[in-house]
Design a protein around this motif. Structure first.
Motif, PDB file in Angstrom:
ATOM      1  N   THR A  71       0.824  -1.207   0.000  1.00 45.75           N
ATOM      2  CA  THR A  71       0.000   0.000   0.000  1.00 45.75           C
ATOM      3  C   THR A  71       0.859   1.258   0.000  1.00 45.75           C
ATOM      4  N   ARG A  72       2.188   1.094   0.085  1.00 52.28           N
ATOM      5  CA  ARG A  72       3.127   2.213   0.037  1.00 52.28           C
ATOM      6  C   ARG A  72       4.263   1.862  -0.909  1.00 52.28           C
ATOM      7  N   ARG A  73       4.908   2.887  -1.454  1.00 50.81           N
ATOM      8  CA  ARG A  73       6.060   2.653  -2.333  1.00 50.81           C
ATOM      9  C   ARG A  73       7.231   2.052  -1.570  1.00 50.81           C
ATOM     10  N   TYR A  74       7.201   2.135  -0.241  1.00 50.01           N
ATOM     11  CA  TYR A  74       8.263   1.564   0.590  1.00 50.01           C
ATOM     12  C   TYR A  74       8.025   0.086   0.894  1.00 50.01           C
ATOM     13  N   HIS A  75       6.856  -0.419   0.567  1.00 51.11           N
ATOM     14  CA  HIS A  75       6.567  -1.828   0.814  1.00 51.11           C
ATOM     15  C   HIS A  75       7.274  -2.688  -0.227  1.00 51.11           C
ATOM     16  N   ALA A  76       8.162  -3.538   0.218  1.00 52.87           N
ATOM     17  CA  ALA A  76       8.921  -4.412  -0.678  1.00 52.87           C
ATOM     18  C   ALA A  76       9.627  -5.457   0.167  1.00 52.87           C
ATOM     19  N   LEU A  77      10.118  -6.505  -0.489  1.00 54.99           N
ATOM     20  CA  LEU A  77      10.785  -7.587   0.226  1.00 54.99           C
ATOM     21  C   LEU A  77      12.284  -7.384   0.354  1.00 54.99           C
ATOM     22  N   LEU A  78      12.859  -6.512  -0.463  1.00 50.56           N
ATOM     23  CA  LEU A  78      14.279  -6.209  -0.322  1.00 50.56           C
ATOM     24  C   LEU A  78      14.510  -4.741  -0.638  1.00 50.56           C
ATOM     25  N   VAL A  79      14.738  -3.968   0.425  1.00 61.05           N
ATOM     26  CA  VAL A  79      15.042  -2.543   0.327  1.00 61.05           C
ATOM     27  C   VAL A  79      16.366  -2.326   1.052  1.00 61.05           C
ATOM     28  N   ALA A  80      17.337  -1.748   0.366  1.00 60.98           N
ATOM     29  CA  ALA A  80      18.659  -1.574   0.977  1.00 60.98           C
ATOM     30  C   ALA A  80      19.457  -0.560   0.168  1.00 60.98           C
ATOM     31  N   PRO A  81      20.431   0.095   0.804  1.00 64.43           N
ATOM     32  CA  PRO A  81      21.328   0.964   0.040  1.00 64.43           C
ATOM     33  C   PRO A  81      22.396   0.125  -0.660  1.00 64.43           C
ATOM     34  N   PRO A  82      22.626   0.337  -1.950  1.00 62.92           N
ATOM     35  CA  PRO A  82      23.717  -0.381  -2.613  1.00 62.92           C
ATOM     36  C   PRO A  82      25.056  -0.002  -1.994  1.00 62.92           C
ATOM     37  N   ALA A  83      26.051  -0.830  -2.208  1.00 63.59           N
ATOM     38  CA  ALA A  83      27.386  -0.555  -1.698  1.00 63.59           C
ATOM     39  C   ALA A  83      27.866   0.807  -2.184  1.00 63.59           C
ATOM     40  N   LYS A  84      28.490   1.549  -1.309  1.00 55.95           N
ATOM     41  CA  LYS A  84      29.038   2.879  -1.575  1.00 55.95           C
ATOM     42  C   LYS A  84      27.958   3.911  -1.853  1.00 55.95           C
ATOM     43  N   MET A  85      26.712   3.592  -1.517  1.00 58.10           N
ATOM     44  CA  MET A  85      25.621   4.551  -1.607  1.00 58.10           C
ATOM     45  C   MET A  85      24.941   4.659  -0.247  1.00 58.10           C
ATOM     46  N   THR A  86      24.292   5.779  -0.006  1.00 60.69           N
ATOM     47  CA  THR A  86      23.570   5.957   1.250  1.00 60.69           C
ATOM     48  C   THR A  86      22.063   5.903   1.061  1.00 60.69           C
ATOM     49  N   THR A  87      21.599   6.048  -0.169  1.00 59.27           N
ATOM     50  CA  THR A  87      20.165   6.072  -0.441  1.00 59.27           C
ATOM     51  C   THR A  87      19.632   4.648  -0.600  1.00 59.27           C
ATOM     52  N   ARG A  88      18.590   4.329   0.156  1.00 58.64           N
ATOM     53  CA  ARG A  88      17.968   3.019   0.007  1.00 58.64           C
ATOM     54  C   ARG A  88      17.319   2.888  -1.369  1.00 58.64           C
ATOM     55  N   HIS A  89      17.382   1.678  -1.908  1.00 58.19           N
ATOM     56  CA  HIS A  89      16.745   1.363  -3.176  1.00 58.19           C
ATOM     57  C   HIS A  89      15.827   0.155  -2.986  1.00 58.19           C
ATOM     58  N   VAL A  90      14.747   0.131  -3.732  1.00 55.82           N
ATOM     59  CA  VAL A  90      13.847  -1.016  -3.752  1.00 55.82           C
ATOM     60  C   VAL A  90      14.308  -1.960  -4.854  1.00 55.82           C
ATOM     61  N   PHE A  91      14.630  -3.192  -4.489  1.00 60.76           N
ATOM     62  CA  PHE A  91      15.075  -4.192  -5.459  1.00 60.76           C
ATOM     63  C   PHE A  91      13.972  -5.219  -5.704  1.00 60.76           C
ATOM     64  N   LEU A  92      13.725  -6.097  -4.767  1.00 67.14           N
ATOM     65  CA  LEU A  92      12.646  -7.078  -4.918  1.00 67.14           C
ATOM     66  C   LEU A  92      11.364  -6.462  -4.361  1.00 67.14           C
TER      67      LEU A  92
END
Length: 276
Positions: free
Chosen positions: A45-66
């Motif tokens: 119900t939110r864009r933050y809902h996901a099964l794998l959310v994490a910042p990539p290496a050498k980044m600080t911003t979280r990304h939604v992957f799965l």
């Protein structure tokens, strides 16, 4: 609606909670700013809902992957979708009739009933690693009738991915690289340059496990909570295909998705993490 961890009650198919299961949210973290989060029914119900959310290496911003994992069980008694998404302006999907229970301790566990079978889905984040583990276990409370052959169930798992910053939204595009590498244990995909590859692996051996390439977009996934807050709330998600696995009563299968080192033995890793 977010329910405090310690106060979340178990559900049952005839409980009023089952009707509102899509509104109750849970959060599972890796202790290092990565997380998995969704609703009881895994209908985001939110864009933050996901099964794998994490910042990539050498980044600080979280990304939604799965973003999601569409799961279906099939037996001689038919098919049951365990997860439903909401699209466009459609009405929200009801909680699956198969939903039989949910608990948060010590990690999210959902129980479904499909004919004579009980299926439990568990979601666990690996500590200190951008890795999510999803386990499915199958049980049968009654023995097959005399002369009946135990056929078990077929489980299909279709990953949906976004590969975008956690506060953004993605749309269908021609830039995304739809190619996937099929490995001995699963798949590897790298939809966009500049972001890490994601490995998805299963712990079952052939011929009990397979991956079917079937690339396509799921258009207009609706995030109702974002819309209610006045934000854009529709997104297009890409799927590279689906996994299939045959399970008999007493069997389980564990899926791992990671942007870290490939998980070669998801079940072993799940057991080790569960003991911590």
């Amino acid at each position: 609606m977010t329910v405090p961890f310690a106060e979340f009650p178990s559900t049952s198919a005839d409980s009023p909670l089952a009707e509102d299961a899509r509104d109750f949210e849970w959060l599972e973290t890796d202790g290092r700013s990565g997380f998995a989060s969704s609703t009881v029914t895994l209908c985001p119900t939110r864009r933050y809902h996901a099964l794998l959310v994490a910042p990539p290496a050498k980044m600080t911003t979280r990304h939604v992957f799965l973003s999601a994992l569409l799961d279906r069980v099939t037996s001689g008694e038919g098919s049951t979708d365990l997860t439903h998404l909401r699209y466009g302006d459609n009405e929200p999907p009801p909680a699956p009739e198969s939903l039989a229970g949910f608990g948060l301790v010590p990690w999210p566990k959902t129980t479904f009933v499909h004919g004579a079978y009980t299926i439990q889905r568990e979601i666990l984040m690996l500590r200190d690693s951008p890795t999510v583990l999803v386990r499915y276990g199958v049980a049968r409370d009654t023995e097959p009738a005399e002369g009946e052959t135990e056929e078990g169930i077929a489980l299909t798992l279709r990953p949906l991915v976004a590969f975008r910053e956690s506060d953004a939204l993605t749309v269908r595009n021609d830039v995304l690289d739809q190619d996937v590498e099929v490995t001995d244990t699963g798949i590897r995909m790298k939809p966009y340059q500049g972001l890490p590859a994601m490995d998805i692996t299963l712990d079952r051996e052939d011929p009990e496990r397979w991956f079917q390439k079937d690339p396509g977009w799921y258009i207009g996934v609706r995030y109702q909570s974002d819309i209610d807050r006045g934000y854009a709330g529709h997104e297009d998600l890409f799927s590279p295909g689906w996994f299939g696995v045959k399970l008999m009563p007493g069997d389980s299968v564990t899926l791992a998705a990671t942007i870290d080192e490939t998980v070669e033995a998801p079940a072993t890793l799940f057991d080790a993490e569960a003991e911590v």
